[in-house]
Design an enzyme around this catalytic site. Sequence first.
Site, mmCIF file in Angstrom:
data_model
loop_
_atom_site.group_PDB
_atom_site.id
_atom_site.type_symbol
_atom_site.label_atom_id
_atom_site.label_comp_id
_atom_site.label_asym_id
_atom_site.label_seq_id
_atom_site.Cartn_x
_atom_site.Cartn_y
_atom_site.Cartn_z
ATOM 1 N N LYS A 26 0.822 -1.218 0.000
ATOM 2 C CA LYS A 26 0.000 0.000 0.000
ATOM 3 C C LYS A 26 0.854 1.265 0.000
ATOM 4 O O LYS A 26 0.617 2.171 -0.793
ATOM 5 C CB LYS A 26 -0.911 0.044 1.237
ATOM 6 C CG LYS A 26 -1.936 -1.065 1.329
ATOM 7 C CD LYS A 26 -2.916 -0.816 2.474
ATOM 8 C CE LYS A 26 -2.270 -0.778 3.853
ATOM 9 N NZ LYS A 26 -1.702 -2.066 4.304
ATOM 10 N N ARG A 101 -9.724 1.686 8.290
ATOM 11 C CA ARG A 101 -9.338 0.348 8.732
ATOM 12 C C ARG A 101 -10.441 -0.334 9.519
ATOM 13 O O ARG A 101 -10.279 -1.488 9.918
ATOM 14 C CB ARG A 101 -8.103 0.459 9.620
ATOM 15 C CG ARG A 101 -6.802 0.006 8.931
ATOM 16 C CD ARG A 101 -5.744 0.141 9.980
ATOM 17 N NE ARG A 101 -4.514 -0.519 9.799
ATOM 18 C CZ ARG A 101 -3.402 0.051 9.314
ATOM 19 N NH1 ARG A 101 -3.433 1.256 8.827
ATOM 20 N NH2 ARG A 101 -2.276 -0.618 9.303
ATOM 21 N N ARG A 140 11.481 -5.510 5.158
ATOM 22 C CA ARG A 140 11.188 -4.090 4.963
ATOM 23 C C ARG A 140 12.121 -3.177 5.747
ATOM 24 O O ARG A 140 12.390 -3.376 6.907
ATOM 25 C CB ARG A 140 9.742 -3.817 5.383
ATOM 26 C CG ARG A 140 9.383 -2.347 5.325
ATOM 27 C CD ARG A 140 7.937 -2.160 5.116
ATOM 28 N NE ARG A 140 7.165 -2.360 6.341
ATOM 29 C CZ ARG A 140 5.837 -2.223 6.389
ATOM 30 N NH1 ARG A 140 5.170 -1.907 5.307
ATOM 31 N NH2 ARG A 140 5.198 -2.414 7.517
ATOM 32 N N ARG A 173 11.058 -1.043 11.097
ATOM 33 C CA ARG A 173 9.984 -0.579 11.978
ATOM 34 C C ARG A 173 9.862 -1.511 13.166
ATOM 35 O O ARG A 173 9.888 -2.720 13.002
ATOM 36 C CB ARG A 173 8.657 -0.557 11.207
ATOM 37 C CG ARG A 173 8.433 0.712 10.441
ATOM 38 C CD ARG A 173 7.246 0.620 9.544
ATOM 39 N NE ARG A 173 6.044 0.099 10.190
ATOM 40 C CZ ARG A 173 4.836 0.146 9.632
ATOM 41 N NH1 ARG A 173 4.690 0.688 8.433
ATOM 42 N NH2 ARG A 173 3.797 -0.356 10.245
ATOM 43 N N ARG A 184 -0.819 -7.837 13.843
ATOM 44 C CA ARG A 184 -1.294 -6.876 12.830
ATOM 45 C C ARG A 184 -2.128 -7.595 11.775
ATOM 46 O O ARG A 184 -3.128 -7.066 11.300
ATOM 47 C CB ARG A 184 -0.105 -6.142 12.206
ATOM 48 C CG ARG A 184 0.509 -5.127 13.174
ATOM 49 C CD ARG A 184 1.866 -4.652 12.734
ATOM 50 N NE ARG A 184 1.833 -3.965 11.454
ATOM 51 C CZ ARG A 184 2.844 -3.934 10.605
ATOM 52 N NH1 ARG A 184 3.971 -4.554 10.893
ATOM 53 N NH2 ARG A 184 2.728 -3.290 9.478
HETATM 54 P P1 AMP Z 1 0.639 1.239 9.097
HETATM 55 O O1 AMP Z 1 1.883 2.030 8.858
HETATM 56 O O2 AMP Z 1 -0.484 1.645 8.191
HETATM 57 O O3 AMP Z 1 0.866 -0.240 9.104
HETATM 58 O O4 AMP Z 1 0.155 1.625 10.578
HETATM 59 C C1 AMP Z 1 0.971 1.365 11.716
HETATM 60 C C2 AMP Z 1 0.099 1.289 12.966
HETATM 61 O O5 AMP Z 1 -0.558 2.547 13.185
HETATM 62 C C3 AMP Z 1 -1.028 0.276 12.893
HETATM 63 O O6 AMP Z 1 -0.596 -1.027 13.231
HETATM 64 C C4 AMP Z 1 -2.010 0.846 13.908
HETATM 65 O O7 AMP Z 1 -1.591 0.599 15.232
HETATM 66 C C5 AMP Z 1 -1.882 2.339 13.657
HETATM 67 N N1 AMP Z 1 -2.835 2.798 12.619
HETATM 68 C C6 AMP Z 1 -2.522 3.318 11.401
HETATM 69 N N2 AMP Z 1 -3.631 3.639 10.713
HETATM 70 C C7 AMP Z 1 -4.682 3.319 11.510
HETATM 71 C C8 AMP Z 1 -6.095 3.398 11.363
HETATM 72 N N3 AMP Z 1 -6.659 3.883 10.243
HETATM 73 N N4 AMP Z 1 -6.861 2.979 12.404
HETATM 74 C C9 AMP Z 1 -6.314 2.494 13.535
HETATM 75 N N5 AMP Z 1 -4.993 2.386 13.734
HETATM 76 C C10 AMP Z 1 -4.164 2.787 12.743
#
Ligand code: AMP
Length: 231
Positions: A26, A101, A140, A173, A184
């Site tokens: 993404k 999400r 990653r 990360r 996740r």
């Molecule tokens: P990502 O970089 O999109 O994988 O997001 C990293 C972390 O941020 C996720 O595992 C969640 O803990 C939090 N997060 C990011 N976007 C959202 C969202 N739309 N709703 C809830 N938590 C989020």
Amino acid sequence: MDSAVAMARMAVQRALIFLGPPGAGKGTQARRIAERYGIPHLSTGDMFRDHVRRDTELGRRARPIMERGELVPDEIVLGMIEERIARPDCRQGFVLDGFPRTLAQAEALDRLLEAHGFGRPLVLHLVADEAQLLRRLAGRRTCKLCGAVYNMYDHPPKVPGRCDDDGGELVERPDDREDVVRQRLTSYHHQTRPLVEYYRARGVLVDVDGTADIEAVSHQVFALVDRIAVP
Ligand code: AMP
Ligand code: ZN
């Protein structure tokens, strides 16, 4: 057709939503399409990581949740994204990466889009298999300076450990650790996966084969978005 000049005359005027499990690509694809159309790339994950880095109140609330691989509560995410979409640079459209999400977030987004005069979003659903997701997440690395995403296996930098664009240090990360990755993926299956049917039923979702290499996936994504862009 492919030239930057041709694209400069085209506008998306939509919300482009990237939907898919962690590791499906993404972030990489969202950055590329945002650059192609000169519209903002809105990654809620990046926004949260920025808050954590700056140690803001929001960052202090989000951090332990992110470290467990769980989702941050809807009201926190929604406040942050509402403020961002209201800014003038989003008027020509924008790319959402990692949002919505949950069903509640998707419904709130519908109301936001309507309030800002946007029509139906285009949802690009990146489909990948579990084995590939695990491999991508394990390999990653992210640039500390610009957030560009590399992969030790599929998309290594030219100089090991350094970003091609700005030489920034590439870091892993903390939530790409294996036990957190598993949580996740669970969060994705329980809370986010239902959005595939939500958007499919509205006729705004297209499946994109996320197992192909980066260029091939971009090719598919560009073709889909170019088709709905307006002069
Ligand atoms: P990502 O970089 O999109 O994988 O997001 C990293 C972390 O941020 C996720 O595992 C969640 O803990 C939090 N997060 C990011 N976007 C959202 C969202 N739309 N709703 C809830 N938590 C989020
Ligand atoms: Zn960089």
